[in-house]
Design a protein around this motif. Sequence first.
Motif, short mmCIF file in Angstrom:
data_model
loop_
_atom_site.label_atom_id
_atom_site.label_comp_id
_atom_site.label_asym_id
_atom_site.label_seq_id
_atom_site.Cartn_x
_atom_site.Cartn_y
_atom_site.Cartn_z
N ALA A 111 2.85 10.77 -7.91
CA ALA A 111 2.86 11.15 -6.50
C ALA A 111 1.46 11.47 -6.01
N ASP A 113 6.45 6.08 2.50
CA ASP A 113 5.00 6.13 2.31
C ASP A 113 4.42 4.80 1.87
N ALA A 114 5.19 3.72 2.04
CA ALA A 114 4.70 2.40 1.64
C ALA A 114 4.63 1.45 2.84
N ARG A 165 -1.15 9.79 -6.54
CA ARG A 165 -1.96 8.59 -6.54
C ARG A 165 -1.69 7.72 -5.33
N GLU A 166 -2.70 6.94 -5.01
CA GLU A 166 -2.59 5.94 -3.97
C GLU A 166 -2.61 4.60 -4.68
N ARG A 167 -1.80 3.68 -4.22
CA ARG A 167 -1.62 2.45 -4.97
C ARG A 167 -1.67 1.26 -4.02
N LEU A 168 -2.46 0.29 -4.40
CA LEU A 168 -2.57 -0.92 -3.61
C LEU A 168 -2.30 -2.10 -4.54
N HIS A 179 0.85 -1.19 0.00
CA HIS A 179 0.00 0.00 0.00
C HIS A 179 0.89 1.24 0.00
N GLU A 180 0.76 2.02 -1.04
CA GLU A 180 1.53 3.26 -1.15
C GLU A 180 0.58 4.43 -1.19
N ARG A 181 0.87 5.46 -0.42
CA ARG A 181 0.04 6.65 -0.48
C ARG A 181 0.89 7.88 -0.26
N GLN A 182 0.44 8.96 -0.85
CA GLN A 182 1.25 10.17 -0.84
C GLN A 182 1.24 10.83 0.53
N ASN A 183 0.10 10.93 1.15
CA ASN A 183 0.09 11.48 2.50
C ASN A 183 -0.40 10.40 3.47
N GLU A 231 -5.57 10.32 -5.19
CA GLU A 231 -5.54 10.69 -3.76
C GLU A 231 -6.70 11.62 -3.47
#
Lengths: 83, 83
Positions: free
Chosen positions: B17, A70-71, B19-22, A28-32, B82
């Motif tokens: 940047a 952020d991951a 985006r949120e990624r799963l 799971h990656e997210r910017q904030n 995001e």
Amino acid sequence: MSIFGLFGREKKSSAAAARERLQILISHERQNRLGPDFLPDLQREILDVVKKYVAVRDDQVSIRLDREGDASVLELNVTLPEK
Amino acid sequence: MSIFGLFGREKKSSAAAARERLQILISHERQNRLGPDFLPDLQREILDVVKKYVAVRDDQVSIRLDREGDASVLELNVTLPEK
């Protein structure tokens, strides 16, 4: 790289060959980082789903959660004796 | 190798940047192929669980299933703007 190279697969020994193995990786990656981290809850629910398909005891599951920047990466490993 | 190296993470561009990624990878190895292959059903149920936590439409999910010998690997990728 083949997708099969992503997983750390054991070399087939006679012992390893008698086992069934299920491995689940969630990244799971997210910017904030403002929102809640839902991976621990997600992990529990996914494990409940897996248990519908394979007869797995809690002591047959190893779980690892790593965070880096952020991951977040959640790893579930299930090893079962072949029926 | 760090577990974070397992996933094909995008280089951070200004677009990426935001985006949120799963990403979910499921690997299933078994010695004999007699039992039913439950990965497609498992995948559907895991996606239902994920939808409880992130507002994801079906068209934001890409799914890939590969088989090689006695191993199957299922890959789910979700990319979200995001909030």
